[in-house]
Write a protein that holds these residues in place. Structure first.
Motif, short mmCIF file in Angstrom:
data_model
loop_
_atom_site.label_atom_id
_atom_site.label_comp_id
_atom_site.label_asym_id
_atom_site.label_seq_id
_atom_site.Cartn_x
_atom_site.Cartn_y
_atom_site.Cartn_z
N LYS A 43 0.83 -1.21 0.00
CA LYS A 43 0.00 0.00 0.00
C LYS A 43 0.86 1.26 0.00
CE LYS A 43 -3.58 -2.61 0.21
NZ LYS A 43 -4.20 -2.97 -1.07
N LEU A 44 1.97 1.22 0.73
CA LEU A 44 2.84 2.40 0.74
C LEU A 44 3.48 2.61 -0.64
CD1 LEU A 44 4.06 4.74 2.33
CD2 LEU A 44 5.94 3.23 2.99
N SER A 45 3.82 1.52 -1.31
CA SER A 45 4.38 1.63 -2.67
C SER A 45 3.35 2.28 -3.59
CB SER A 45 4.74 0.26 -3.24
OG SER A 45 5.72 -0.34 -2.44
N GLU A 46 2.11 1.85 -3.47
CA GLU A 46 1.05 2.44 -4.29
C GLU A 46 0.92 3.93 -4.00
OE1 GLU A 46 -2.01 -1.41 -4.39
OE2 GLU A 46 -2.62 0.43 -3.38
N GLN A 47 0.96 4.25 -2.70
CA GLN A 47 0.78 5.65 -2.31
C GLN A 47 1.92 6.53 -2.84
OE1 GLN A 47 1.21 6.60 1.84
NE2 GLN A 47 -0.64 7.84 1.84
N ILE A 48 3.15 6.05 -2.73
CA ILE A 48 4.29 6.82 -3.25
C ILE A 48 4.16 6.96 -4.77
CG2 ILE A 48 6.81 6.80 -3.59
CD1 ILE A 48 7.07 5.56 -0.79
N CYS A 49 3.73 5.89 -5.42
CA CYS A 49 3.53 5.94 -6.87
C CYS A 49 2.51 7.01 -7.23
CB CYS A 49 3.08 4.55 -7.34
SG CYS A 49 2.71 4.46 -9.09
N THR B 219 -7.83 4.77 4.17
CA THR B 219 -7.41 6.17 4.28
C THR B 219 -6.38 6.28 5.42
OG1 THR B 219 -9.04 6.78 5.95
CG2 THR B 219 -9.73 6.94 3.63
N MET B 220 -5.57 7.33 5.35
CA MET B 220 -4.55 7.53 6.38
C MET B 220 -5.18 7.67 7.76
SD MET B 220 -1.59 7.19 5.09
CE MET B 220 -2.41 5.82 4.34
N GLN B 221 -6.37 8.29 7.78
CA GLN B 221 -7.06 8.47 9.06
C GLN B 221 -7.52 7.11 9.62
OE1 GLN B 221 -9.97 11.50 8.73
NE2 GLN B 221 -10.05 11.87 10.92
N ASN C 186 7.75 12.87 13.07
CA ASN C 186 8.99 13.42 12.48
C ASN C 186 10.08 12.36 12.40
OD1 ASN C 186 7.72 15.85 12.29
ND2 ASN C 186 8.64 16.75 14.11
N ARG C 187 10.12 11.52 13.41
CA ARG C 187 11.14 10.47 13.40
C ARG C 187 10.89 9.49 12.25
NH1 ARG C 187 15.15 8.98 16.90
NH2 ARG C 187 15.83 6.85 16.58
N THR C 188 9.63 9.19 12.01
CA THR C 188 9.30 8.28 10.91
C THR C 188 9.69 8.91 9.56
OG1 THR C 188 7.49 7.42 12.25
CG2 THR C 188 7.43 6.89 9.91
N VAL C 189 9.47 10.21 9.43
CA VAL C 189 9.87 10.89 8.20
C VAL C 189 11.40 10.81 8.05
CG1 VAL C 189 9.95 13.11 6.98
CG2 VAL C 189 7.85 12.40 8.16
N ASN D 174 12.77 15.57 -1.94
CA ASN D 174 11.88 16.65 -1.51
C ASN D 174 10.53 16.56 -2.20
OD1 ASN D 174 13.73 17.67 0.25
ND2 ASN D 174 14.58 19.15 -1.21
N LYS D 175 10.54 16.13 -3.46
CA LYS D 175 9.27 16.02 -4.19
C LYS D 175 8.41 14.88 -3.61
CE LYS D 175 10.92 18.23 -8.34
NZ LYS D 175 11.36 18.12 -9.73
N VAL D 176 9.07 13.79 -3.25
CA VAL D 176 8.33 12.67 -2.63
C VAL D 176 7.72 13.15 -1.30
CG1 VAL D 176 8.53 10.37 -1.60
CG2 VAL D 176 9.78 10.91 -3.71
N LEU D 177 8.55 13.83 -0.49
CA LEU D 177 8.07 14.28 0.83
C LEU D 177 6.94 15.29 0.68
CD1 LEU D 177 11.51 14.60 2.65
CD2 LEU D 177 9.80 12.77 2.91
N LYS D 178 7.08 16.17 -0.32
CA LYS D 178 6.03 17.16 -0.56
C LYS D 178 4.71 16.47 -0.92
CE LYS D 178 5.11 21.24 -3.33
NZ LYS D 178 5.37 21.85 -4.63
N GLY D 179 4.82 15.40 -1.70
CA GLY D 179 3.62 14.64 -2.09
C GLY D 179 2.94 13.98 -0.89
N LEU D 180 3.75 13.53 0.08
CA LEU D 180 3.18 12.83 1.24
C LEU D 180 2.75 13.79 2.34
CD1 LEU D 180 5.72 9.86 1.55
CD2 LEU D 180 3.38 9.75 0.67
N ALA D 181 3.31 15.01 2.31
CA ALA D 181 3.09 15.96 3.42
C ALA D 181 1.62 16.20 3.78
CB ALA D 181 3.78 17.29 3.11
N PRO D 182 0.71 16.32 2.78
CA PRO D 182 -0.68 16.59 3.16
C PRO D 182 -1.32 15.51 4.04
CG PRO D 182 -0.33 16.98 0.81
CD PRO D 182 0.90 16.30 1.33
N THR D 183 -0.71 14.32 4.10
CA THR D 183 -1.30 13.23 4.90
C THR D 183 -1.04 13.43 6.40
OG1 THR D 183 0.69 11.86 4.76
CG2 THR D 183 -0.96 11.54 3.04
#
Ligand code: HEM
Length: 141
Positions: A69-75, A88-90, A104-107, A125-134
């Motif tokens: 699922k994380l691979s899908e999400q990063i994709c 959902t993340m929630q 923060n430690r997980t990031v 940075n682009k990957v992190l920016k994509g995940l940041a809204p979660t």
């Protein structure tokens, strides 16, 4: 070397063509596609495995599913040709009471995973920016 117009033009077209390809390709493609995403996710799981603070959260987790699922999400967040089929993340993180510190430690562990997979920092940075809204869907739930 003598100046040669046809060669100079060919070089110019080659350089411009390279730029055009780069700017129109997705972050997913720039990363290196599925194999690079899976390398990042594998590294991330190893990072978690060796982290005393984060590992306890994953006790009882289904790691194969997490990886998938994380691979899908990063994709998806890097505009790759995937669909996210997980919860959902929630939904997933509710009940874990994840603190800002542990988030923060997980990031940081994800950054370690990308460093070990030789992902250039601008792409990280682009990957992190994509995940940041979660983030807001995970803390203190
Ligand atoms: C960068 C931020 C994060 C992202 C993008 C993320 C993403 C995900 C995804 C995609 C899943 C799988 C969803 C599914 O199975 O349907 C998942 C599961 C999980 N996440 Fe996160 N997560 C993040 C942060 C965290 C943090 C900070 C913790 C705890 C410290 C955490 C703990 C877990 C656990 C334990 C599971 C497995 C749940 C289970 O199998 O029962 N995650 N996460």
């Amino acid at each position: 070397m003598k100046f040669n117009l046809p060669n100079a033009l060919a070089l110019l077209l080659f350089v411009l063509g390279g730029c055009a390809t780069n700017s129109s390709s997705t972050v997913y493609e720039q990363l290196g596609g599925a194999s690079k995403v899976s390398e990042i996710v594998d590294n991330f799981v190893w990072e978690i495995e060796y982290d005393e603070q984060i590992l306890p959260y994953f006790e009882g987790a289904n790691i194969d599913r997490f990886k998938q699922k994380l691979s899908e999400q990063i994709c998806v967040v890097t505009n790759g040709p995937c669909e996210y089929t997980g919860d959902t993340m929630q939904q997933v993180h509710t009940g874990m009471n994840i603190t800002e510190h542990h988030f923060n430690r997980t990031v940081d562990l994800l950054i370690n995973a990308m460093n070990k997979a030789n992902v250039p920092h601008p792409l990280q940075n682009k990957v992190l920016k994509g995940l940041a809204p979660t983030r807001k869907d995970m803390l203190y739930l």
